[in-house]
Scaffold this motif. Sequence first.
Motif, mmCIF file in Angstrom:
data_model
loop_
_atom_site.group_PDB
_atom_site.id
_atom_site.type_symbol
_atom_site.label_atom_id
_atom_site.label_comp_id
_atom_site.label_asym_id
_atom_site.label_seq_id
_atom_site.Cartn_x
_atom_site.Cartn_y
_atom_site.Cartn_z
ATOM 1 N N PHE A 174 -0.461 -0.823 9.403
ATOM 2 C CA PHE A 174 -1.676 -0.075 9.696
ATOM 3 C C PHE A 174 -2.463 -0.589 10.896
ATOM 4 C CE2 PHE A 174 -0.979 1.427 5.372
ATOM 5 C CZ PHE A 174 -1.084 2.786 5.608
ATOM 6 N N CYS A 175 -2.167 -1.784 11.370
ATOM 7 C CA CYS A 175 -2.933 -2.267 12.520
ATOM 8 C C CYS A 175 -2.111 -2.413 13.793
ATOM 9 C CB CYS A 175 -3.653 -3.564 12.190
ATOM 10 S SG CYS A 175 -2.638 -4.998 11.972
ATOM 11 N N GLY A 183 6.478 8.677 11.949
ATOM 12 C CA GLY A 183 5.575 8.675 10.805
ATOM 13 C C GLY A 183 6.343 8.624 9.498
ATOM 14 N N GLN A 236 2.367 2.291 15.843
ATOM 15 C CA GLN A 236 1.916 3.648 16.089
ATOM 16 C C GLN A 236 3.128 4.562 16.176
ATOM 17 O OE1 GLN A 236 -0.652 3.898 19.477
ATOM 18 N NE2 GLN A 236 -1.994 2.282 18.752
ATOM 19 N N ASP A 286 4.073 9.190 15.878
ATOM 20 C CA ASP A 286 3.583 10.528 15.588
ATOM 21 C C ASP A 286 3.395 10.669 14.085
ATOM 22 O OD1 ASP A 286 3.626 11.263 18.239
ATOM 23 O OD2 ASP A 286 5.630 12.151 18.133
ATOM 24 N N GLY A 287 2.270 11.183 13.676
ATOM 25 C CA GLY A 287 2.024 11.367 12.249
ATOM 26 C C GLY A 287 1.589 10.108 11.543
ATOM 27 N N TRP A 288 1.297 9.054 12.277
ATOM 28 C CA TRP A 288 0.880 7.775 11.680
ATOM 29 C C TRP A 288 -0.367 7.306 12.401
ATOM 30 C CZ3 TRP A 288 2.582 5.501 7.390
ATOM 31 C CH2 TRP A 288 2.192 4.191 7.130
ATOM 32 N N THR A 289 -1.377 6.961 11.674
ATOM 33 C CA THR A 289 -2.650 6.580 12.266
ATOM 34 C C THR A 289 -2.990 5.143 11.923
ATOM 35 O OG1 THR A 289 -3.407 8.850 11.922
ATOM 36 C CG2 THR A 289 -5.091 7.208 12.412
ATOM 37 N N GLN A 290 -3.474 4.422 12.920
ATOM 38 C CA GLN A 290 -3.950 3.073 12.648
ATOM 39 C C GLN A 290 -5.143 3.162 11.700
ATOM 40 O OE1 GLN A 290 -4.713 1.428 16.589
ATOM 41 N NE2 GLN A 290 -3.040 -0.020 16.243
ATOM 42 N N ASP A 291 -5.248 2.189 10.800
ATOM 43 C CA ASP A 291 -6.338 2.167 9.832
ATOM 44 C C ASP A 291 -6.684 0.701 9.570
ATOM 45 O OD1 ASP A 291 -8.018 2.259 7.619
ATOM 46 O OD2 ASP A 291 -6.903 3.906 6.665
#
Length: 169
Positions: free
Chosen positions: A131-132, A102, A135, A137-142
């Motif tokens: 973002f797509c 992340g 991935q 830890d601490g990182w989220t797809q958006d």
Amino acid sequence: KQYANAASLSDENAMVALFLCLLKGIGVEQNNESAFEWAQRLYDRDSSAGRYAMGLCLSDGLGIKKNVLSGKKLLRESADAGYVMAASALGTMLIKSASHTGESLQRCLEHFEVAAEGGIARANTRMAQLFCELQADGWTQDIERAKAYCDQAIQQNKDALAQIQLATL
């Protein structure tokens, strides 16, 4: 040819353009040795553009022995001085690294934000990729944020990659 003429007159922007053309084979035959010679000329000027060009050469071993740490150091110095192409290059290097955290993706995003604000549309496309596709830890797809970055890239210069990426989201 126009870049070569302007570069021979020490126009720094033309020197960078010629360096990149030689490095990537855009409009001329790719020639890493000649690209390195132009990088050296830029670097000898003690400019951010010179640190950027030499940083790329060192990072990839183009015309000089590969030294990724020294290359990244020069790119960071150039980016810290406000050279947006160096910020974009650093973000690209981080995104291509084998492992992501992340924290590393956040640094990558910061570099691309600087580059995008400086007018580099491809930086918006890279942020959409963050973002797509990635991935950690601490990182989220958006996906919505990715779409917004694609839209920005398209508005900046009709970036074809951004158009394709947006169509697939």
